[in-house]
Motif scaffolding. Structure first.
Motif, mmCIF file in Angstrom:
data_model
loop_
_atom_site.group_PDB
_atom_site.id
_atom_site.type_symbol
_atom_site.label_atom_id
_atom_site.label_comp_id
_atom_site.label_asym_id
_atom_site.label_seq_id
_atom_site.Cartn_x
_atom_site.Cartn_y
_atom_site.Cartn_z
ATOM 1 N N ALA A 1 -111.642 48.758 10.762
ATOM 2 C CA ALA A 1 -112.099 48.691 9.375
ATOM 3 C C ALA A 1 -111.988 47.268 8.831
ATOM 4 C CB ALA A 1 -111.291 49.659 8.514
ATOM 5 N N VAL A 2 -110.948 46.546 9.232
ATOM 6 C CA VAL A 2 -110.805 45.144 8.824
ATOM 7 C C VAL A 2 -112.004 44.345 9.310
ATOM 8 C CG1 VAL A 2 -109.467 43.031 9.089
ATOM 9 C CG2 VAL A 2 -108.284 45.190 8.710
ATOM 10 N N GLY A 3 -112.350 44.527 10.596
ATOM 11 C CA GLY A 3 -113.478 43.796 11.163
ATOM 12 C C GLY A 3 -114.793 44.120 10.474
ATOM 13 N N GLU A 4 -114.991 45.395 10.143
ATOM 14 C CA GLU A 4 -116.238 45.824 9.511
ATOM 15 C C GLU A 4 -116.315 45.429 8.044
ATOM 16 O OE1 GLU A 4 -116.292 49.983 10.197
ATOM 17 O OE2 GLU A 4 -116.584 49.792 12.384
ATOM 18 N N SER A 5 -115.173 45.203 7.424
ATOM 19 C CA SER A 5 -115.157 44.923 5.986
ATOM 20 C C SER A 5 -115.647 43.522 5.637
ATOM 21 C CB SER A 5 -113.733 45.090 5.437
ATOM 22 O OG SER A 5 -112.889 44.038 5.887
ATOM 23 N N GLY A 6 -115.511 42.590 6.566
ATOM 24 C CA GLY A 6 -115.867 41.204 6.287
ATOM 25 C C GLY A 6 -114.789 40.448 5.538
ATOM 26 N N ALA A 7 -113.624 41.076 5.339
ATOM 27 C CA ALA A 7 -112.528 40.405 4.640
ATOM 28 C C ALA A 7 -111.954 39.275 5.492
ATOM 29 C CB ALA A 7 -111.429 41.412 4.307
ATOM 30 N N ALA A 8 -111.466 38.243 4.829
ATOM 31 C CA ALA A 8 -110.732 37.198 5.540
ATOM 32 C C ALA A 8 -109.407 37.788 6.023
ATOM 33 C CB ALA A 8 -110.476 36.013 4.621
ATOM 34 N N VAL A 9 -108.842 37.202 7.074
ATOM 35 C CA VAL A 9 -107.607 37.721 7.660
ATOM 36 C C VAL A 9 -106.563 36.612 7.737
ATOM 37 C CG1 VAL A 9 -106.534 38.719 9.718
ATOM 38 C CG2 VAL A 9 -108.810 39.488 8.996
ATOM 39 N N LEU A 10 -105.353 36.934 7.282
ATOM 40 C CA LEU A 10 -104.208 36.050 7.439
ATOM 41 C C LEU A 10 -103.094 36.837 8.116
ATOM 42 C CD1 LEU A 10 -103.941 34.290 3.948
ATOM 43 C CD2 LEU A 10 -104.696 33.244 6.089
ATOM 44 N N PHE A 11 -102.367 36.174 9.013
ATOM 45 C CA PHE A 11 -101.212 36.827 9.627
ATOM 46 C C PHE A 11 -99.970 36.543 8.794
ATOM 47 C CE2 PHE A 11 -104.038 36.568 13.344
ATOM 48 C CZ PHE A 11 -104.006 37.905 13.726
ATOM 49 N N ALA A 12 -99.134 37.561 8.676
ATOM 50 C CA ALA A 12 -97.925 37.454 7.860
ATOM 51 C C ALA A 12 -96.882 36.635 8.604
ATOM 52 C CB ALA A 12 -97.384 38.840 7.529
ATOM 53 N N GLU A 13 -96.835 35.352 8.312
ATOM 54 C CA GLU A 13 -95.877 34.440 8.938
ATOM 55 C C GLU A 13 -95.235 33.592 7.857
ATOM 56 O OE1 GLU A 13 -98.467 32.372 11.588
ATOM 57 O OE2 GLU A 13 -98.186 33.817 13.226
ATOM 58 N N PRO A 14 -93.955 33.231 8.018
ATOM 59 C CA PRO A 14 -93.299 32.394 7.022
ATOM 60 C C PRO A 14 -94.105 31.126 6.738
ATOM 61 C CG PRO A 14 -91.692 33.218 8.589
ATOM 62 C CD PRO A 14 -93.046 33.597 9.133
ATOM 63 N N GLY A 15 -94.245 30.827 5.470
ATOM 64 C CA GLY A 15 -95.016 29.657 5.070
ATOM 65 C C GLY A 15 -96.371 30.002 4.496
ATOM 66 N N VAL A 16 -96.877 31.196 4.768
ATOM 67 C CA VAL A 16 -98.152 31.624 4.180
ATOM 68 C C VAL A 16 -97.958 31.809 2.676
ATOM 69 C CG1 VAL A 16 -99.840 33.497 4.051
ATOM 70 C CG2 VAL A 16 -99.043 32.681 6.275
ATOM 71 N N ARG A 17 -98.812 31.167 1.890
ATOM 72 C CA ARG A 17 -98.700 31.225 0.435
ATOM 73 C C ARG A 17 -100.066 31.484 -0.184
ATOM 74 N NH1 ARG A 17 -94.103 28.202 -1.813
ATOM 75 N NH2 ARG A 17 -92.796 27.410 -0.123
ATOM 76 N N PHE A 18 -100.067 32.116 -1.352
ATOM 77 C CA PHE A 18 -101.295 32.274 -2.119
ATOM 78 C C PHE A 18 -100.918 32.541 -3.566
ATOM 79 C CE2 PHE A 18 -100.156 36.405 -0.428
ATOM 80 C CZ PHE A 18 -100.381 37.288 -1.461
ATOM 81 N N THR A 19 -101.873 32.364 -4.466
ATOM 82 C CA THR A 19 -101.638 32.574 -5.892
ATOM 83 C C THR A 19 -102.717 33.496 -6.456
ATOM 84 O OG1 THR A 19 -102.941 30.637 -6.536
ATOM 85 C CG2 THR A 19 -100.577 30.312 -6.155
#
Length: 295
Positions: free
Chosen positions: A138-156
């Motif tokens: 479903a992730v692949g079909e959705s067209g959403a961007a993908v990020l892996f949950a790793e320390p240092g990943v940030r967003f606002t």
């Protein structure tokens, strides 16, 4: 129609009219509840709803600029979660799946199929379970961007800042692979911990230090692993020192969640304990300075 015949509705019986009134009243009440629960947020606020999904996790974060869903609960709860999330629009800026257990991601594929999702954040894991494979499809079909949950990943989003604190390394046990996410909004903060257990907690303490004021020190704690005794060690809870501790678990669940010792540790820290099995969905609203329990 015979001259003296009268339509049944007007034959003197009030029962059809009463039924109509009951239906109308039910619709009005439902509309009032809907409007009350889904009214626009006051400017400069963020709301966190810990959705009642039974024995599982689903945290819904509402900001002025969009929404985030962390976990979805089991598949049987997916329509209720979808209704709760979709009532604020058919888009999620972020869908975060903490780990591959179905009580956290069983409804994720459904959400992706029904909604527009900007970015999916997920753990690095290999899981052959059908539900997780369906989620990845479903992730692949959705067209959403993908990020892996790793320390240092940030967003606002909407003035709130988010960062991934864990997993800090690779683990054999899926619970310890859980993504741990910190949210900061003004002077207030929250920690979402998935099912992280004692080993992950120990490594978080090593990485972020164990004193008050460290990155683990937050106002709101989504208590790890539904309040299980395998999580929420004394040192970890002291480092977090939460004002509000939210336990997401099912009523009369067979796991014994939350464990008495975990509840005792939280009480000793003076945390206000909020439980979905006792209160249903728990909503907390912050303006960046104060946090209040939504009525």
């Amino acid at each position: 129609m015979r001259k003296n015949s009268v339509p049944r509705f007007f034959d003197g019986s009030l029962r059809p009219f009463r039924v109509f009134l009951w239906i109308a009243a039910a619709i009005v009440c439902a509309c009032i509840v809907y409007i009350t629960q889904n009214k626009p947020l006051p400017d400069g606020t963020v709301e966190i709803r810990f959705l009642d999904v039974g024995q599982g996790d689903a945290s819904f974060i509402i900001t002025e600029e969009g929404c985030i869903l962390i976990d979805t609960g089991e598949a049987p709860a997916q329509q209720e979660v979808y209704f709760s999330v979709n009532s604020f629009g058919n888009r999620l800026e972020y869908l975060i799946i903490t780990h591959a257990h179905t009580d956290h991601m069983g409804g994720a594929a459904y959400i992706l199929e029904k909604m527009d999702v900007g970015t999916v954040i997920l753990p690095r894991t290999i899981c052959p379970e059908d539900s997780y494979v369906r989620f990845l499809d479903a992730v692949g079909e959705s067209g959403a961007a993908v990020l892996f949950a790793e320390p240092g990943v940030r967003f606002t989003l909407g003035g709130a800042e988010f960062q991934v604190l864990a997993p800090t390394q690779s683990y054999e046990e899926e619970n310890n692979r859980s993504a741990v996410i910190r949210m900061d909004f003004g002077r207030t903060s929250a920690l979402f911990t998935g099912d992280a257990e004692a080993l992950s907690e120990e490594d978080q303490l090593k990485r972020y230090s164990s004193f008050r004021g460290c990155l683990l020190d937050t106002d709101i704690l989504k208590v790890p692993h539904h309040g299980s005794s395998t999580s929420s060690t004394d040192l970890y809870l002291k480092a977090v020192s939460p004002r509000f501790a939210v336990i997401s678990c099912g009523r009369d669940n067979t796991y014994g969640h939350p464990a008495d010792e975990v509840v005792s540790r939280l009480e000793s820290l003076g945390a206000k304990i909020l439980r979905t099995d006792l209160s249903g969905t728990v909503s907390l609203i912050t303006d960046g300075a104060e946090i209040r329990l939504a009525s």
